[in-house]
Structure formats: C-alpha cells, structure tokens
Write an enzyme that holds these catalytic residues in place. Structure first.
Site, mmCIF file in Angstrom:
data_model
loop_
_atom_site.group_PDB
_atom_site.id
_atom_site.type_symbol
_atom_site.label_atom_id
_atom_site.label_comp_id
_atom_site.label_asym_id
_atom_site.label_seq_id
_atom_site.Cartn_x
_atom_site.Cartn_y
_atom_site.Cartn_z
ATOM 1 C CG HIS A 64 -107.880 -36.351 -31.540
ATOM 2 N ND1 HIS A 64 -107.490 -37.484 -30.869
ATOM 3 C CD2 HIS A 64 -107.764 -36.651 -32.855
ATOM 4 C CE1 HIS A 64 -107.149 -38.417 -31.737
ATOM 5 N NE2 HIS A 64 -107.312 -37.942 -32.951
ATOM 6 C CG ASP A 92 -108.093 -38.090 -27.510
ATOM 7 O OD1 ASP A 92 -109.189 -37.590 -27.807
ATOM 8 O OD2 ASP A 92 -107.077 -37.989 -28.229
ATOM 9 C CB SER A 105 -107.996 -41.041 -34.077
ATOM 10 O OG SER A 105 -106.707 -40.833 -33.615
HETATM 11 N N1 ARG Z 1 -101.655 -37.553 -32.583
HETATM 12 C C1 ARG Z 1 -103.037 -37.935 -32.555
HETATM 13 C C2 ARG Z 1 -103.588 -38.123 -33.986
HETATM 14 O O1 ARG Z 1 -102.821 -38.076 -34.919
HETATM 15 C C3 ARG Z 1 -103.862 -37.014 -31.724
HETATM 16 C C4 ARG Z 1 -104.002 -35.601 -32.203
HETATM 17 C C5 ARG Z 1 -104.820 -34.664 -31.391
HETATM 18 N N2 ARG Z 1 -104.106 -34.090 -30.272
HETATM 19 C C6 ARG Z 1 -103.353 -32.949 -30.297
HETATM 20 N N3 ARG Z 1 -102.753 -32.562 -29.204
HETATM 21 N N4 ARG Z 1 -103.192 -32.209 -31.359
HETATM 22 O O2 ARG Z 1 -104.647 -37.720 -34.353
HETATM 23 N N1 ASP Z 2 -104.103 -39.780 -33.789
HETATM 24 C C1 ASP Z 2 -104.293 -40.408 -35.076
HETATM 25 C C2 ASP Z 2 -105.716 -40.205 -35.629
HETATM 26 O O1 ASP Z 2 -106.332 -39.192 -35.419
HETATM 27 C C3 ASP Z 2 -103.955 -41.851 -35.009
HETATM 28 C C4 ASP Z 2 -102.551 -42.135 -35.432
HETATM 29 O O2 ASP Z 2 -102.034 -41.444 -36.315
HETATM 30 O O3 ASP Z 2 -101.992 -43.084 -34.927
HETATM 31 O O4 ASP Z 2 -106.207 -40.979 -36.395
#
Ligand code: ARG
Ligand code: ASP
Length: 726
Positions: free
Chosen positions: A87, A223, A661
């Site tokens: 991502h 990921d 991330s």
């Molecule tokens: N929650 C994670 C972060 O804050 C991954 C986001 C990417 N994935 C998604 N399905 N949008 O970045």
């Molecule tokens: N998924 C998040 C990022 O892209 C990480 C988090 O918020 O824990 O940095």
C-alpha cells in the site's frame, strides 16, 4: 476514612494508568541510551543503543528509509534493495498500470536490473544524524511574547540553523518541534531521487482482504512491495539516469529465518506521522464527539458513490483505486478510534487525570501561580475552537473533496497573478506546472463520478453548516435551482448544469484554455466550477481561516504550557514526544489479545487461514490459482514454521501509527522479522490513548514475503543479495 483511602488509591491508579507502561512510546533514537537502553535490554534486546543509532559507526539507522515522505522502508541488501508495503508503493504500481497491462491485478516482477521501473518524483530519504537544538531555537524567546511573534522569531532562527547545518553539502535539514514546542530537534537527511520498482505481488496477495480486512486482526494480507535505490557513480543521490548504479548502503538488515514466538522482543524503527497523547479532555471530546464523526459521515457518502461507479467500469476502477483506498483508510480508522476511545472511557480518564493534576498544582503556590488557570483557559479556548474546527473539517472534506473544485483551486494563483497584470512570460513556470498536473489529474479523473460526488457533498455541507456561515454561492443556488423542499434535486440540477459548462471537468477544454492563458483567463473566472470554488475559498480564507489560526495558536500555546507542566509536576515518569514524522523506535512484545468478552486472538495467522477466507465471488477475497496450488502441495520450502505451516502475519504490542507502514520489525539482534503494515481496529485510539491490553501493530512475517518472492513469483534470484540468518 475509607472513602479517603479509596480516593487515594483511585487517584494513584489513575496516575499510573495515564503514565507509561512498558510497551507505550515512540522514542527518539538519539535518546535511547539515556532513556530506554536498560529497559529494552531487560525485555530482550541484545544490542546496545549505539548499535541502533550512531553517528560514529554504521548502525541500524543507516538501513531505515523515509519512503516518499509518508511511509517507511528498509534496506535489505548491499545493492540498495528496499522493502516496504504494497500500500506504500500502491501509487507507483498504479502509475505503471493500464487496462491492458494491469500491474495492480497481476503483480510485477523485474527478472533482472534492466526491467526495474523508474518512478519520477519518488524519493527515499536517509537520516544522516539528529541533534537537540532546543537551546539554539529558544534562545531569546520569552514566555511573555505573544504566540504569533514567538512563532515568527522561532521560524527565523530555524531557517538560519537549517541553512547553516547543510551549507556546502548535498544534505537536507529540517527542525521540528517536540512536546508542543518545548523542545526542538534537527534532522540532517540524504534524499535519493532514483528509486525503481523491482517487484509487487498481485493485489490478491498484496491487498488480500482489501478494505474489509483493513485495520483488522486476524489478517492475511501480503502487504509488501520491493524497490531499489539508485545512486550516481560516487554513491550520491542523483536524478534518474540509465548510468546510475545500485546504492551501496552503510548497513542493510539481515533477515532472521527463525520462527517467531509469543513474548519475543520486537522493535519498530520508522517514521510515525502524528499522535496526540497529551491532549486535555476538552480536545479529546472535540475529536471523538465532533470532528471524527463529521469526517466519517462525509467520507461515507463519497466512498459509496465511488464504489458504485468503480463496480460499473474497469477504467474507473483503476482510476480511482488509489484515491478510494486512501479515503477508505482513514474513514475506517476514525470509526475505530471513536469506538476505542469510548471503550476506554477516555474523556473521563483524562478528566480524572486533570483533577489529580490540579490538586498537585493547588498544593504548591508557585505551580498555582503558573498553572492555576490552565484548565479554565483550555476549556474556554476549545469552546471557541470547536465550531471553527467544524467549519474547517467541512471545508476540507466536503468542499475540497469535490475533485473539480479542488482542481480549479490549483489555478487561483495563476489567475490572480494575471489579474494583477503579470505577463504570461513571467508565469511560464506556473503554466508548465499546471500542464504537468493536468495530465496527472485527468489520467485518474471521471467526470461522471465526480459530478455525483459533487452534488452529494454540497448537500451535506448545506445541511450541516449554519446558513449564516455558508459561502454566498449557496444563496445563488437556492435562487436559481430551488425545487420546493427537495434539496437533493436542487443540487443535482445545479451540478448537472455547471458540469455541462465547466472547463475544469474536460481535458480538451482546459488544454485549449491553458494554451493561451493570457487571452483566456477572463473566461476562467466566469467558469461555473471556478466560481463555486472561489466563493467557498474566499469564505474560508476571509472569515474562517484567520479565526481558526488565531485560536489554533492559542490552543497550541496552552498545550505547550500544559505539556511543560505535566513533565514538571509528574516528574517521575519518562516521556516520549508525540509522533511528528521523525525517526523513532518503538518496542514491545509479540502477543495476542482479547478483543472482546471471551474471545482471544492468537498472535499469528497462516496460509490455512487465508484459504478459510477465500471467496471467489468477492473481489477482495479471491485467491490466485498459483497460490492455491502451492497451498495444496504444501510447497513452503524453507519458509514453513516448525509445524509445517506457512505463517503470514503476526501482531505485537509496539506503539505505532500512520507512517510506520513499511517499517522494519526487528528482533533483539537487530535482524528483520517482518514489515509493519497496520494496527488492529480495537487499538486505533492509540494515537490519542494507548492501552497495552488492546493495542497491537500488525506485521507481515518476512517468511511470507520471501515465500511470495521465491515460490510464488519465481523471483528467487533476489534472495541471493539478501543476508538470511538461519
Ligand atoms: N490501514 C493501513 C494504514 O493505515 C493500511 C492501508 C492500506 N490498505 C487499504 N485497504 N486501504 O496505512
Ligand atoms: N497502515 C498505517 C500506515 O500506512 C500504519 C498504522 O496506521 O498503523 O502507516
């Protein structure tokens, strides 16, 4: 008496509760020796603080990369091979994708260096060193001077120090405030500009579970994506050139092939973006009861429309993939945050802490003089700040959430300059910038989708912002398009009308206008989308922003005093500064958790679990035939665990946030055991209040990463340049 004792116990436990527990905190690498080394070693670290961060010798820090200023990545070979999340590389993977050659769906693997794909604009930044510059920055700044002047003086000093620090080098420098401006640190950086895509799994692996599983444990998402840093012949940063060579890092992370066990020490080294752990109850109240819910509501509407249009058309699906993912991400996070704060009873916890703090203040005359009025002032400031914050939330999320409006907004400066009589020759740079931006904008733009979003968002704005606070354009819409009481229809009619006429929704039209802007700029000013934008923008800039900024400064000032007071009066604790996009180390332990009554989640997931989630008719849960085949044959090679299972992800109690991330997750020896990519939903309130029972970071097990590269993608040649520790 009993009452008194209980109240002492309660107060005491509240202080303990609010104070730090083992796993909480994002620490400055520079201060590890002083603050954390012994604690970390007690918990399983086998290295010294100097091994983690040093300016005298190579250390772990030399393998930690700020990826495009947002995510983190780590160097895993002596040829500049870079590991981050799928991502995090998503925008780049999308940029190389077309309907015919869809790298998002199919994945991509360079089978040799010549196939690696350049990414204009993508950067990889290393930290050369950091330095406490508090004394220099605050020299001559007294508490008496008002906030605006204080800021001005500080900014001047900061600019001067930054400039001086990197004079005659190719390095960059930035200074950031810590603890609400009670401290300042400078970071010297080296930024590489030739970063190429080496590999990415298909979305069915890299985004398995999609938005349904996003922020969710147990998780089965692979990921990750792989890039490579290129440098010039002197190993220095350079723009893309075919002559560039792989960067030779001072350190690359060895990879541990051992199984991960419950209770193992872990640390996360990366660039967490933003947290607010020391806010008052008034601020938490505003976030949890006003700001988060408003933003959730607006995004819900936007996302529903986008989703509908994406399902109808493959090209819209690709165009909006990245936008959708990033909108959906925080939409879901805010919902989790609200729930988590409620469950923690966060406002009352803060209130109790404040009461206790106040009794400490009142017990000491000196403190009483300095801080006696603090909470009254905070309450007053937030009461005034709240409605302005609401206006700003709606302006940003609902008005600027309309793509055409946001796009028109990028023309304001140019039109303004032409109006003031500047010649187009003088504005050549601006015009070129808009030419490039135009291509990017329209590549991922569908005016039909945007038109629907526009009508819906204008209505939300209209329904939620007090009429006296709305931009004038809403009165004109009412006059010209009113349909009885049906405001939905009113906005639909208005928007249909302006999207028919506007140049900002058509690449052909805007191209024509831009080709002779000196002649055409008057026409731009008459454009209906431009007028809509300008009315909203003017309202915001003239009536809202000045007040917002003034109150924000006041709030910041009070927060700075509050922070200082907390450190002064509750001085037996160690404090970590809120995340602010600078390099940090978090540490904790591998562990599962109880998400709710009677339910326990184990600390790792496996390919068997992925197969349990398989659903061939739901996009997000499709499993590719190749992965299924490997699963059926149990062809896991050296990546299987001791039970002959293939693990995908694990969770631990490291305190992380957005920006973490892609961060390397390291064992006690400083070897890579996984890549951080998310948090659990029950723990998303950790940006405001940490709770060791509930907060977990979600980590891609490096065994799965290597398995996908080697067994799934057949790009095992990449493993030859890595250092695997068996
Ligand atoms: N929650 C994670 C972060 O804050 C991954 C986001 C990417 N994935 C998604 N399905 N949008 O970045
Ligand atoms: N998924 C998040 C990022 O892209 C990480 C988090 O918020 O824990 O940095």
């Amino acid at each position: 008496m009993i009452k008194k004792i209980t109240s002492i116990i309660v107060t005491f436990s509240i202080l303990i509760n609010i104070s730090l527990r083992a796993d909480e905190g994002m620490w400055l690498p520079l201060l590890l020796k002083q603050l954390n080394e012994s604690d970390m070693q007690k918990n399983g670290l086998k290295l010294s603080a100097e091994d983690i961060y040093s300016i005298n010798k190579s250390s772990l820090k030399d393998a930690i990369v700020h990826f495009n200023g947002g995510c983190t990545a780590e160097i895993i070979s002596d040829k500049g091979l870079l590991l981050t999340n799928h991502h995090c590389g998503y925008g780049q993977i999308q940029a190389h994708s077309t309907v015919q050659n869809d790298l998002l769906t199919n994945g991509f693997w360079a089978m040799n260096a010549s196939q690696e794909l350049p990414n204009p604009g993508l950067t990889a930044t290393l930290i050369v060193r950091m330095e406490d510059v508090t004394a220099k920055v605050l020299a001559g700044v007294s508490d008496e001077v008002n906030e605006t002047e204080r800021e001005k003086k500080i900014n001047e000093t900061i600019n001067a120090i930054q400039k001086e620090a990197v004079k005659g080098t190719h390095y960059g420098a930035y200074i950031r405030p810590f603890f609400y401006g009670n401290e300042y640190y400078m970071f010297i950086t080296e930024t590489f500009r030739d970063v190429r895509l080496v590999g990415a799994p298909p979305s069915s692996i890299g985004k398995f579970g999609g938005d349904t599983d996003n922020w969710i444990w147990p998780r089965h998402t692979g990921d990750f994506s792989i890039f490579r840093i290129y440098a010039n012949k002197d190993n220095n940063p350079a723009d893309y050139s075919p002559d560039n060579v792989p960067y030779k890092p001072k350190h690359h992370l060895p990879i541990s092939m051992k199984d991960i066990e419950k209770g193992d020490f872990t640390m996360v080294y990366g660039f967490p973006g933003r947290t607010s752990e020391y806010l008052s109850s008034y601020a938490v109240d505003m976030i949890m009861n006003e700001s988060d819910p408003a933003k959730v509501k607006i995004r819900e509407t936007r996302l529903a429309i986008m989703d509908m249009e994406m399902k109808k058309s493959d090209s819209v699906r690709i165009q909006y993939a990245s936008k959708y993912a990033s909108l959906a991400n925080y939409y879901k996070k805010w919902i989790g945050e609200i729930n988590g704060l409620k469950k923690l009873d966060a406002i009352n916890k803060k209130k109790q802490f404040e009461q206790n703090f106040l009794s400490k203040v009142n017990a000491d005359n000196n403190a009483k003089n300095k801080y006696g009025k603090l909470f009254n002032d905070l309450e007053k400031a937030y009461t005034q700040f709240n409605p302005l914050n609401k206006q700003r939330d709606y302006y940003i999320e609902a008005i600027l959430g309309i793509e055409s409006v946001f796009y028109a907004y990028t023309y304001v400066n140019l039109i303004d300059s032409l109006n003031k009589g500047k010649k187009p020759e003088e504005l050549q740079k601006d015009i070129e910038r808009l030419q490039t931006a135009k291509k990017q904008f329209f590549k991922d733009y569908d005016s039909k989708t945007d038109e629907k979003v526009c009508a819906a968002l204008l209505k939300i704005y209209y329904d939620n912002i007090d009429k006296t606070q709305q931009p004038d354009v809403f009165r004109e819409i009412e006059k010209k398009y009113r349909c009885g009481n049906n405001t939905t229809l009113m906005f639909e009619k208005y928007v249909a009308d302006i999207y028919k006429k506007s140049i900002f929704v058509s690449e052909t039209d805007i191209t024509k206008v831009l080709s002779n802007i000196a002649k055409n700029y008057k026409k731009v000013q008459k454009d209906p989308v431009y007028k809509l934008m300008l009315s909203c923008y003017t309202k915001f800039v003239q009536d809202i922003r000045p007040q917002y900024n003034k109150l924000e400064a006041e709030v910041n000032n009070l927060n700075r005093i509050y922070m200082k007071a907390i450190k002064e009066l509750v001085s037996d604790k160690k404090y970590y500064p809120d995340a602010n996009g600078t390099l940090r180390v978090a540490y904790g332990k591998v562990d599962g958790y109880f998400p709710r009554d009677a339910v326990f989640y184990n600390y790792y997931t496996t390919l068997d679990g992925l197969m349990e989630k398989e659903n061939p008719v739901v996009d997000e849960f499709i499993v590719s035939p190749k992965l299924k085949e490997l699963y059926q044959k149990k062809d896991y090679g050296q990546y299987a665990d001791k039970n002959n299972e293939l693990r995908i992800a694990f969770c631990a109690s490291n305190h992380t946030t957005g920006g973490n991330s892609g961060s390397p997750v390291l064992n006690g020896e400083g070897q890579l055991i996984g890549t951080n990519f998310d948090r659990n939903w029950e723990g998303t309130m950790s940006d405001i209040m940490y709770n060791p029972d509930q907060v977990r970071n979600i980590i891609l097990d490096v065994h799965y990463t290597l398995f996908v590269i080697d067994k799934f993608a057949g790009a095992g040649y990449l493993l030859n340049e890595m250092t695997l520790v068996k």
